[in-house]
Design a protein around this motif. Structure first.
Motif, PDB file in Angstrom:
ATOM      1  N   TYR A  99       0.977  -2.161   8.966  1.00  0.00           N
ATOM      2  CA  TYR A  99       1.500  -3.113   7.993  1.00  0.00           C
ATOM      3  C   TYR A  99       0.359  -3.746   7.196  1.00  0.00           C
ATOM      4  O   TYR A  99       0.447  -3.901   5.981  1.00  0.00           O
ATOM      5  CB  TYR A  99       2.326  -4.189   8.705  1.00  0.00           C
ATOM      6  CG  TYR A  99       3.227  -4.962   7.802  1.00  0.00           C
ATOM      7  CD1 TYR A  99       4.463  -4.449   7.437  1.00  0.00           C
ATOM      8  CD2 TYR A  99       2.867  -6.204   7.314  1.00  0.00           C
ATOM      9  CE1 TYR A  99       5.314  -5.147   6.602  1.00  0.00           C
ATOM     10  CE2 TYR A  99       3.710  -6.912   6.484  1.00  0.00           C
ATOM     11  CZ  TYR A  99       4.925  -6.383   6.130  1.00  0.00           C
ATOM     12  OH  TYR A  99       5.758  -7.078   5.309  1.00  0.00           O
ATOM     13  N   SER A 113       8.527   0.136   7.780  1.00  0.00           N
ATOM     14  CA  SER A 113       8.532  -1.144   8.496  1.00  0.00           C
ATOM     15  C   SER A 113       9.917  -1.778   8.424  1.00  0.00           C
ATOM     16  O   SER A 113      10.392  -2.361   9.406  1.00  0.00           O
ATOM     17  CB  SER A 113       7.503  -2.095   7.896  1.00  0.00           C
ATOM     18  OG  SER A 113       6.207  -1.601   8.079  1.00  0.00           O
ATOM     19  N   SER A 118       9.021  -6.942   4.172  1.00  0.00           N
ATOM     20  CA  SER A 118       8.836  -5.516   3.894  1.00  0.00           C
ATOM     21  C   SER A 118       9.666  -5.075   2.696  1.00  0.00           C
ATOM     22  O   SER A 118       9.199  -4.291   1.862  1.00  0.00           O
ATOM     23  CB  SER A 118       9.226  -4.673   5.113  1.00  0.00           C
ATOM     24  OG  SER A 118       8.365  -4.920   6.184  1.00  0.00           O
TER      25      SER A 118
END
Length: 105
Positions: A10, A76, A86
């Protein structure tokens, strides 16, 4: 996406998106300084090492970075990791991706 790597992956997505956003902001800033397109292009390209002073190459690199960022945020979102963030970051990545693709035309 494995749970122990979610935050690292991420973070990579956020970094790639940040590079894309900063590149667009830098281009817009340079365009406010110069009035002619050719002056803007030369000033923008002069920021990069000589081997990367090619507008087409830089645009393709930016497209790839933004595509990878969008994929990371999409995955994600599917993995329910930072779902709302996200989704927002994926949309931003896709908008900038589209802008970059359009600028090649």
């Amino acid at each position: 996406m494995k749970s122990k790597y979610k935050s690292i992956i991420y973070s990579i997505g956020v970094l790639l998106l940040t590079v894309g956003v900063l590149d667009k902001l830098w281009w817009l800033y340079i365009c406010t300084i110069y009035t002619e397109f050719e002056e803007c292009r030369v000033a923008y390209l002069s920021l990069f090492p000589e081997r990367f002073q090619n507008a087409f190459l830089l645009t393709v690199i930016e497209i790839l970075l933004l595509a990878v960022a969008a994929i990371i945020f999409s995955e994600s979102k599917k993995a329910i990791y930072q779902k709302k963030a996200s989704k927002i970051l994926m949309i931003i990545s896709l908008i900038l991706f589209g802008w970059s693709v359009f600028s090649l035309m």
